[in-house]
Motif scaffolding. Structure first.
Motif, PDB file in Angstrom:
ATOM      1  N   VAL A   1      34.205  44.560  45.074  1.00 20.47           N
ATOM      2  CA  VAL A   1      35.015  44.810  43.609  1.00 20.47           C
ATOM      3  C   VAL A   1      36.908  44.257  44.121  1.00 20.47           C
ATOM      4  O   VAL A   1      36.934  45.701  45.025  1.00 20.47           O
ATOM      5  N   GLY A   2      37.433  44.423  44.061  1.00 23.18           N
ATOM      6  CA  GLY A   2      38.897  44.012  43.917  1.00 23.18           C
ATOM      7  C   GLY A   2      40.079  44.081  42.668  1.00 23.18           C
ATOM      8  O   GLY A   2      39.393  43.551  41.502  1.00 23.18           O
ATOM      9  N   ILE A   3      41.020  44.121  42.931  1.00 23.38           N
ATOM     10  CA  ILE A   3      42.406  43.792  42.050  1.00 23.38           C
ATOM     11  C   ILE A   3      43.375  42.657  42.020  1.00 23.38           C
ATOM     12  O   ILE A   3      43.361  42.236  43.660  1.00 23.38           O
ATOM     13  N   LEU A   4      43.116  42.121  41.576  1.00 25.97           N
ATOM     14  CA  LEU A   4      43.419  40.693  41.321  1.00 25.97           C
ATOM     15  C   LEU A   4      45.019  41.278  41.158  1.00 25.97           C
ATOM     16  O   LEU A   4      45.492  41.401  40.656  1.00 25.97           O
ATOM     17  N   LYS A   5      45.687  39.979  42.226  1.00 27.23           N
ATOM     18  CA  LYS A   5      46.560  39.599  42.335  1.00 27.23           C
ATOM     19  C   LYS A   5      48.269  39.714  41.025  1.00 27.23           C
ATOM     20  O   LYS A   5      47.076  38.596  39.842  1.00 27.23           O
ATOM     21  N   GLU A   6      48.827  40.352  40.768  1.00 30.13           N
ATOM     22  CA  GLU A   6      49.685  39.950  39.493  1.00 30.13           C
ATOM     23  C   GLU A   6      49.381  38.408  39.308  1.00 30.13           C
ATOM     24  O   GLU A   6      49.721  37.564  37.484  1.00 30.13           O
ATOM     25  N   GLU A   7      50.380  37.627  40.452  1.00 36.22           N
ATOM     26  CA  GLU A   7      50.304  36.426  40.388  1.00 36.22           C
ATOM     27  C   GLU A   7      49.985  35.833  40.110  1.00 36.22           C
ATOM     28  O   GLU A   7      50.244  34.328  40.085  1.00 36.22           O
TER      29      GLU A   7
ATOM     30  N   MET B   1      39.021  38.125  53.291  1.00 40.22           N
ATOM     31  CA  MET B   1      39.320  39.055  52.700  1.00 40.22           C
ATOM     32  C   MET B   1      39.634  38.051  51.642  1.00 40.22           C
ATOM     33  O   MET B   1      41.025  36.898  51.843  1.00 40.22           O
ATOM     34  N   HIS B   2      39.773  37.433  49.759  1.00 36.83           N
ATOM     35  CA  HIS B   2      40.149  36.282  49.588  1.00 36.83           C
ATOM     36  C   HIS B   2      41.930  36.525  49.450  1.00 36.83           C
ATOM     37  O   HIS B   2      42.219  37.049  48.990  1.00 36.83           O
ATOM     38  N   LYS B   3      42.305  35.534  49.378  1.00 33.84           N
ATOM     39  CA  LYS B   3      43.809  35.233  49.488  1.00 33.84           C
ATOM     40  C   LYS B   3      44.663  35.907  48.309  1.00 33.84           C
ATOM     41  O   LYS B   3      45.691  35.992  47.992  1.00 33.84           O
ATOM     42  N   ASP B   4      43.507  35.674  46.976  1.00 32.32           N
ATOM     43  CA  ASP B   4      44.112  35.933  45.178  1.00 32.32           C
ATOM     44  C   ASP B   4      43.711  38.242  45.371  1.00 32.32           C
ATOM     45  O   ASP B   4      43.977  38.506  43.941  1.00 32.32           O
ATOM     46  N   VAL B   5      43.258  38.517  46.275  1.00 32.31           N
ATOM     47  CA  VAL B   5      42.743  39.712  46.110  1.00 32.31           C
ATOM     48  C   VAL B   5      44.076  40.330  46.774  1.00 32.31           C
ATOM     49  O   VAL B   5      44.364  40.328  47.943  1.00 32.31           O
ATOM     50  N   LYS B   6      44.325  41.631  45.839  1.00 31.40           N
ATOM     51  CA  LYS B   6      46.101  42.747  46.296  1.00 31.40           C
ATOM     52  C   LYS B   6      45.024  43.951  47.329  1.00 31.40           C
ATOM     53  O   LYS B   6      45.320  44.101  48.000  1.00 31.40           O
ATOM     54  N   GLU B   7      43.898  44.411  46.822  1.00 29.96           N
ATOM     55  CA  GLU B   7      42.880  45.361  47.247  1.00 29.96           C
ATOM     56  C   GLU B   7      41.792  45.676  47.164  1.00 29.96           C
ATOM     57  O   GLU B   7      41.506  45.795  46.119  1.00 29.96           O
ATOM     58  N   ILE B   8      40.944  45.885  48.425  1.00 31.10           N
ATOM     59  CA  ILE B   8      39.340  46.093  47.628  1.00 31.10           C
ATOM     60  C   ILE B   8      39.731  47.356  47.414  1.00 31.10           C
ATOM     61  O   ILE B   8      39.723  48.033  48.332  1.00 31.10           O
ATOM     62  N   LEU B   9      38.558  48.160  46.328  1.00 27.55           N
ATOM     63  CA  LEU B   9      38.248  48.732  45.659  1.00 27.55           C
ATOM     64  C   LEU B   9      36.774  49.482  46.286  1.00 27.55           C
ATOM     65  O   LEU B   9      36.985  50.402  46.334  1.00 27.55           O
ATOM     66  N   TYR B  10      35.558  49.171  46.035  1.00 26.95           N
ATOM     67  CA  TYR B  10      34.480  48.702  46.536  1.00 26.95           C
ATOM     68  C   TYR B  10      33.648  47.845  47.375  1.00 26.95           C
ATOM     69  O   TYR B  10      33.792  46.931  46.809  1.00 26.95           O
TER      70      TYR B  10
ATOM     71  N   GLU C   1      34.141  55.380  38.183  1.00 29.86           N
ATOM     72  CA  GLU C   1      35.587  55.205  37.661  1.00 29.86           C
ATOM     73  C   GLU C   1      36.428  54.659  38.305  1.00 29.86           C
ATOM     74  O   GLU C   1      37.284  54.806  38.992  1.00 29.86           O
ATOM     75  N   ILE C   2      36.846  53.410  37.497  1.00 28.42           N
ATOM     76  CA  ILE C   2      38.100  52.800  38.036  1.00 28.42           C
ATOM     77  C   ILE C   2      39.615  52.490  36.688  1.00 28.42           C
ATOM     78  O   ILE C   2      39.120  53.076  35.700  1.00 28.42           O
ATOM     79  N   PRO C   3      40.794  53.171  37.460  1.00 30.01           N
ATOM     80  CA  PRO C   3      41.846  52.842  36.980  1.00 30.01           C
ATOM     81  C   PRO C   3      42.027  52.442  36.436  1.00 30.01           C
ATOM     82  O   PRO C   3      41.543  50.599  36.145  1.00 30.01           O
ATOM     83  N   ASN C   4      42.907  51.420  35.137  1.00 33.14           N
ATOM     84  CA  ASN C   4      43.162  50.134  34.250  1.00 33.14           C
ATOM     85  C   ASN C   4      43.653  49.148  34.942  1.00 33.14           C
ATOM     86  O   ASN C   4      45.104  49.046  34.537  1.00 33.14           O
ATOM     87  N   ALA C   5      43.087  48.335  35.810  1.00 34.93           N
ATOM     88  CA  ALA C   5      43.487  47.753  37.050  1.00 34.93           C
ATOM     89  C   ALA C   5      42.839  46.334  36.426  1.00 34.93           C
ATOM     90  O   ALA C   5      41.531  46.793  36.119  1.00 34.93           O
ATOM     91  N   PHE C   6      43.158  44.937  36.338  1.00 33.83           N
ATOM     92  CA  PHE C   6      42.634  44.023  36.644  1.00 33.83           C
ATOM     93  C   PHE C   6      41.558  44.006  37.824  1.00 33.83           C
ATOM     94  O   PHE C   6      42.156  43.708  39.249  1.00 33.83           O
ATOM     95  N   VAL C   7      40.190  44.150  38.074  1.00 29.28           N
ATOM     96  CA  VAL C   7      39.456  43.585  38.773  1.00 29.28           C
ATOM     97  C   VAL C   7      37.846  42.628  38.649  1.00 29.28           C
ATOM     98  O   VAL C   7      38.479  41.531  37.645  1.00 29.28           O
TER      99      VAL C   7
END
Ligand code: 5GP
Ligand code: MG
Ligand code: MG
Length: 176
Positions: A167-173, A1-10, A144-150
């Protein structure tokens, strides 16, 4: 997983499986139509490539690149690249990476209808329903996804991460 990814969604497999399901629905609805798959550049390209493998019909492809001005509710968009073909009488399926406010797609849809397209529908890989401020829905929705930046599978942040095979969620930092 890429270091900037917080979580993989799909994962790639889940997206591919979903494309298979959507492809069946699309084939069922368009087998007797004049289908043109219209990809919105650049984010839709990986999804369009995967989805079209499962649309076993004589389809044609076209692409549009539009940008909407940030921070306004107006319907103004700029066309950076227009379609190559006349859409009059054709059945258009707009292919998008993610549907959020709906501004881009509602404007593009209205424009193609005005040009005389027979039908204009939308297939989107991801749908952020909470983000919607324009009255538009996709006929076919992957997830359908929640309001996060993917990011990933076409989706970028600052033009990066489009090549991630999930598809993953980008780390806030990364965007603060
Ligand atoms: P809207 O529906 O607001 O007109 O615009 C959708 C576009 O906003 C998408 O095509 C995409 O470029 C961008 N967008 C919206 N949400 C996200 C997101 O979570 N991640 C990324 N990378 N782009 C997004
Ligand atoms: Mg897009
Ligand atoms: Mg973008």
């Amino acid at each position: 997983m890429h270091k900037d990814v917080k979580e993989i969604l799909y994962t790639q497999d889940e997206i591919s499986q979903k494309c298979k399901e959507l492809g069946k629905l699309i084939m069922n609805d368009y087998h007797d139509k004049n289908l043109v798959l219209v990809g919105l550049l650049k984010g839709s390209v990986p999804f369009l490539a995967e989805l079209s493998k499962y649309v076993n019909l004589d389809v044609t492809f076209d692409y549009m690149d539009v940008s909407s001005y940030e921070g306004t509710e107006s319907r103004t968009i700029t066309i950076k690249k227009d379609l190559d073909q006349d859409v009059k009488g054709k059945d258009i399926l707009l292919v998008e990476d993610i549907l959020d406010t709906g501004k881009t797609l509602s404007t593009v849809k209205a424009m193609l209808e005005e040009r005389g397209a027979a039908t204009v529908e939308i297939v989107t890989m991801l749908d952020k329903k909470e983000g919607r401020t324009f009255p538009i829905e996709a006929k076919y929705v992957g997830f359908e996804i929640p309001n996060a930046f993917v990011i990933g599978f076409g989706l970028d942040f600052d033009e990066k991460y489009r090549n991630l095979p999930y598809v993953g969620i980008l780390k806030e930092e990364c965007y603060q």
